[in-house]
Design a protein around this motif. Structure first.
Motif, PDB file in Angstrom:
ATOM      1  N   ARG A 283       1.683   3.936  -4.510  1.00  0.00           N
ATOM      2  CA  ARG A 283       2.168   2.574  -4.303  1.00  0.00           C
ATOM      3  C   ARG A 283       3.236   2.170  -5.328  1.00  0.00           C
ATOM      4  O   ARG A 283       4.008   1.234  -5.096  1.00  0.00           O
ATOM      5  CB  ARG A 283       1.008   1.581  -4.365  1.00  0.00           C
ATOM      6  CG  ARG A 283       0.082   1.645  -3.161  1.00  0.00           C
ATOM      7  CD  ARG A 283      -1.134   0.730  -3.327  1.00  0.00           C
ATOM      8  NE  ARG A 283      -0.768  -0.574  -3.807  1.00  0.00           N
ATOM      9  CZ  ARG A 283      -1.350  -1.204  -4.842  1.00  0.00           C
ATOM     10  NH1 ARG A 283      -2.342  -0.622  -5.498  1.00  0.00           N
ATOM     11  NH2 ARG A 283      -0.931  -2.406  -5.213  1.00  0.00           N
TER      12      ARG A 283
ATOM     13  N   ARG B  48      -0.801  -6.256  -1.379  1.00  0.00           N
ATOM     14  CA  ARG B  48       0.261  -6.849  -0.568  1.00  0.00           C
ATOM     15  C   ARG B  48       1.020  -5.799   0.236  1.00  0.00           C
ATOM     16  O   ARG B  48       1.523  -6.079   1.318  1.00  0.00           O
ATOM     17  CB  ARG B  48       1.227  -7.615  -1.463  1.00  0.00           C
ATOM     18  CG  ARG B  48       0.629  -8.880  -2.081  1.00  0.00           C
ATOM     19  CD  ARG B  48       1.644  -9.574  -2.961  1.00  0.00           C
ATOM     20  NE  ARG B  48       1.091 -10.825  -3.516  1.00  0.00           N
ATOM     21  CZ  ARG B  48       1.746 -11.612  -4.354  1.00  0.00           C
ATOM     22  NH1 ARG B  48       2.970 -11.269  -4.761  1.00  0.00           N
ATOM     23  NH2 ARG B  48       1.183 -12.728  -4.813  1.00  0.00           N
ATOM     24  N   GLN B  49       1.149  -4.619  -0.321  1.00  0.00           N
ATOM     25  CA  GLN B  49       1.843  -3.551   0.397  1.00  0.00           C
ATOM     26  C   GLN B  49       1.022  -3.097   1.608  1.00  0.00           C
ATOM     27  O   GLN B  49      -0.210  -3.169   1.588  1.00  0.00           O
ATOM     28  CB  GLN B  49       2.081  -2.363  -0.541  1.00  0.00           C
ATOM     29  CG  GLN B  49       3.040  -2.707  -1.675  1.00  0.00           C
ATOM     30  CD  GLN B  49       2.761  -1.893  -2.920  1.00  0.00           C
ATOM     31  OE1 GLN B  49       1.618  -1.553  -3.201  1.00  0.00           O
ATOM     32  NE2 GLN B  49       3.802  -1.589  -3.685  1.00  0.00           N
TER      33      GLN B  49
ATOM     34  N   ASP C 148      11.358   3.324  -8.235  1.00  0.00           N
ATOM     35  CA  ASP C 148      10.970   2.054  -7.618  1.00  0.00           C
ATOM     36  C   ASP C 148      11.996   1.641  -6.565  1.00  0.00           C
ATOM     37  O   ASP C 148      13.032   2.276  -6.404  1.00  0.00           O
ATOM     38  CB  ASP C 148      10.807   0.949  -8.669  1.00  0.00           C
ATOM     39  CG  ASP C 148      12.064   0.709  -9.496  1.00  0.00           C
ATOM     40  OD1 ASP C 148      13.179   0.959  -8.990  1.00  0.00           O
ATOM     41  OD2 ASP C 148      11.952   0.272 -10.648  1.00  0.00           O
TER      42      ASP C 148
ATOM     43  N   THR D 223       8.400  -1.381  -2.983  1.00  0.00           N
ATOM     44  CA  THR D 223       8.626  -2.802  -3.211  1.00  0.00           C
ATOM     45  C   THR D 223       7.313  -3.556  -2.991  1.00  0.00           C
ATOM     46  O   THR D 223       6.334  -2.990  -2.486  1.00  0.00           O
ATOM     47  CB  THR D 223       9.680  -3.341  -2.248  1.00  0.00           C
ATOM     48  OG1 THR D 223       9.200  -3.199  -0.899  1.00  0.00           O
ATOM     49  CG2 THR D 223      10.999  -2.582  -2.395  1.00  0.00           C
ATOM     50  N   ARG D 224       7.301  -4.830  -3.315  1.00  0.00           N
ATOM     51  CA  ARG D 224       6.059  -5.610  -3.198  1.00  0.00           C
ATOM     52  C   ARG D 224       5.550  -5.654  -1.763  1.00  0.00           C
ATOM     53  O   ARG D 224       4.349  -5.793  -1.538  1.00  0.00           O
ATOM     54  CB  ARG D 224       6.292  -7.029  -3.703  1.00  0.00           C
ATOM     55  CG  ARG D 224       6.541  -7.124  -5.202  1.00  0.00           C
ATOM     56  CD  ARG D 224       6.741  -8.554  -5.639  1.00  0.00           C
ATOM     57  NE  ARG D 224       5.523  -9.330  -5.468  1.00  0.00           N
ATOM     58  CZ  ARG D 224       5.473 -10.658  -5.588  1.00  0.00           C
ATOM     59  NH1 ARG D 224       6.579 -11.339  -5.845  1.00  0.00           N
ATOM     60  NH2 ARG D 224       4.330 -11.291  -5.437  1.00  0.00           N
ATOM     61  N   ARG D 225       6.448  -5.580  -0.797  1.00  0.00           N
ATOM     62  CA  ARG D 225       6.057  -5.609   0.611  1.00  0.00           C
ATOM     63  C   ARG D 225       6.326  -4.272   1.294  1.00  0.00           C
ATOM     64  O   ARG D 225       6.437  -4.194   2.520  1.00  0.00           O
ATOM     65  CB  ARG D 225       6.820  -6.717   1.350  1.00  0.00           C
ATOM     66  CG  ARG D 225       6.538  -8.120   0.812  1.00  0.00           C
ATOM     67  CD  ARG D 225       5.130  -8.553   1.119  1.00  0.00           C
ATOM     68  NE  ARG D 225       4.861  -9.924   0.637  1.00  0.00           N
ATOM     69  CZ  ARG D 225       3.700 -10.560   0.795  1.00  0.00           C
ATOM     70  NH1 ARG D 225       2.704  -9.938   1.396  1.00  0.00           N
ATOM     71  NH2 ARG D 225       3.545 -11.791   0.328  1.00  0.00           N
TER      72      ARG D 225
END
Length: 325
Positions: free
Chosen positions: A225, A265-266, A207, A229-231
Motif C-alpha cells: 500500500r 481508504r485505499q 509513491d 496515493t491515498r485513494r
C-alpha cells in the motif's frame, strides 16, 4: 490419443504419457485437435496439490483416474456440438479448459474459445488465455484502470506481467514495471515507461501510484500500500512467491487483503481469472493490431512436457512457456 496424466500428487516426474480415449463433446462444446499448449503455475500447483484446496476438485488422496493436466491451448476444430453454430471443422482457435489441454485433443466449452489471430503462431496463441485474462480483468475490472493513471506492476516479466504491461499501455496509463536485472530491457521493450530492478531498489519506497498490481506475492499488504496515493488501488493476484504448502497457498494473500480492505481508504481488490470468449475476442483484436504480443521464454516438444512444467515451477520464466503438440 496421447495425453499427460498423473495418478499421484508430486513433482513433474509423476506425469505419464498414456493412451486415452478421445473425449466426447456436449452440445455446447468443441473438440479441438491441440497444436500447442502453454504451462502456467496453475498446472504445477494441481500436480503437487499446492495448496491443499486443489484436492477438492482434483481428488482428496490422489488425482481422480484419467485426469489430464493443462489449461491453455490452441488448435484446429475437429468437431462441434449440436449447439455450436459459429465454428466449424478446420477453424483455428485458442482458449482454455479447466483441465485437459496437455493432450492431442480436448473438449472445450464454446464460450472459452475464440478464433486464433492470423498473425500469431499456435504457440503464441496457446500462451494467451489464462495469463492475459488475469492481466486484463485485474487491470480493467478489479483495478478500474483509466487513461493517465500511474500504474505499477510487480512481476512485470512473467506470464501475467508481460501482458499487464502491454495492456496498461493500451488503456493509456503510465506504466512502471518491477523485475530482475536480466529482464529490465525486456520489460522496457514491452512499453514500460519506467522499470525498477528489484535487486537494486525497493519499489515499495516509491509513491504516487494510482494502481498497483501485485503478481509476485512477496510483500505484505501494508508494504504494497505504501507506493499508492491515498485513494489508490491495490490489485492482488496471489503469485509465484505465495506459500507452496498449506490450505490456502496463493489465496492467503488475497484473504489477508480482504480483511484489511474495510479499514483503509485505499481500495484493495483481487483477481481470479474468468475465461470467456468476449475477452478472448478483445485480446485477439489487440494482437491483430500488434498492440499486444505474447512473450514466449521457451518452447518444448510434447514429449518433454514434464521439463516444461519444471521450468515454470522454478519461477523465473520470462513470459510464457509453450509446448508444441
Amino acid at each position: 490419443m496421447k495425453a499427460w496424466t498423473w495418478d499421484r500428487y508430486g513433482p513433474p516426474d509423476v506425469l505419464a504419457l498414456k493412451d486415452v480415449d478421445v473425449p466426447d463433446i456436449a452440445p455446447r462444446e468443441v473438440l479441438v485437435r491441440v497444436r500447442a499448449a502453454s504451462v502456467n503455475p496453475y498446472d504445477w500447483r494441481h500436480l503437487r496439490a499446492h495448496p491443499n484446496l486443489v484436492r477438492l476438485s482434483a481428488g482428496l488422496r490422489r488425482p481422480r483416474p484419467g485426469l489430464v493436466l493443462g489449461a491453455d491451448l490452441a488448435g484446429v476444430v475437429e468437431r462441434v456440438g449440436d449447439g455450436v453454430t459459429d465454428l466449424r471443422p478446420g477453424d483455428e482457435v485458442f482458449g482454455e479448459v479447466a483441465l485437459g489441454a496437455f493432450a492431442e485433443a480436448v473438449a472445450v466449452p464454446r464460450d472459452r474459445l475464440a478464433v486464433k489471430p492470423a498473425r500469431l503462431s499456435f504457440e503464441q496463441a496457446a500462451s494467451v488465455s489464462m495469463a492475459a485474462h488475469t492481466a486484463l480483468q485485474g487491470l480493467r475490472d478489479a483495478g478500474r484502470i483509466a487513461a493517465g493513471q500511474r500504474v505499477l506492476i510487480n512481476g512485470a516479466s512473467g506470464g501475467v506481467g508481460t501482458f499487464a504491461v502491454q495492456l496498461a499501455r493500451t488503456f493509456g496509463a503510465e506504466v512502471t514495471g518491477v523485475c530482475s536485472t536480466r529482464n529490465v530491457e525486456l520489460v522496457r521493450s514491452l512499453g514500460a515507461d519506467d522499470v525498477v530492478d528489484y535487486t537494486r531498489a525497493d519499489f515499495t519506497e516509491r509513491d504516487g501510484y494510482d494502481l498497483l498490481m501485485d503478481i509476485v506475492g512477496d510483500r505484505s499488504t501494508a508494504r504494497l500500500r505504501r507506493p499508492l496515493t491515498r485513494r489508490g488501488t491495490l490489485v492482488i493476484v496471489g503469485g509465484i512467491a505465495s506459500p507452496r504448502r498449506g490450505l490456502l497457498g496463493p489465496a492467503g494473500q488475497i484473504v489477508r487483503g480482504a480483511l484489511v480492505a474495510p479499514f483503509v481508504r485505499q481500495r484493495i481488490a483481487h483477481v481470479s481469472w474468468k475465461p470467456n470468449s468476449a475477452d478472448l475476442r478483445f485480446l485477439a483484436d489487440l494482437m491483430e493490431k500488434e498492440q499486444v504480443t505474447p512473450v514466449i521464454d521457451r518452447t518444448y516438444p510434447f514429449a518433454d512436457l514434464p521439463e516444461a512444467v519444471r521450468h515454470v515451477e522454478g519461477g523465473h520464466a520470462r513470459g510464457k512457456v509453450a509446448v508444441t503438440v
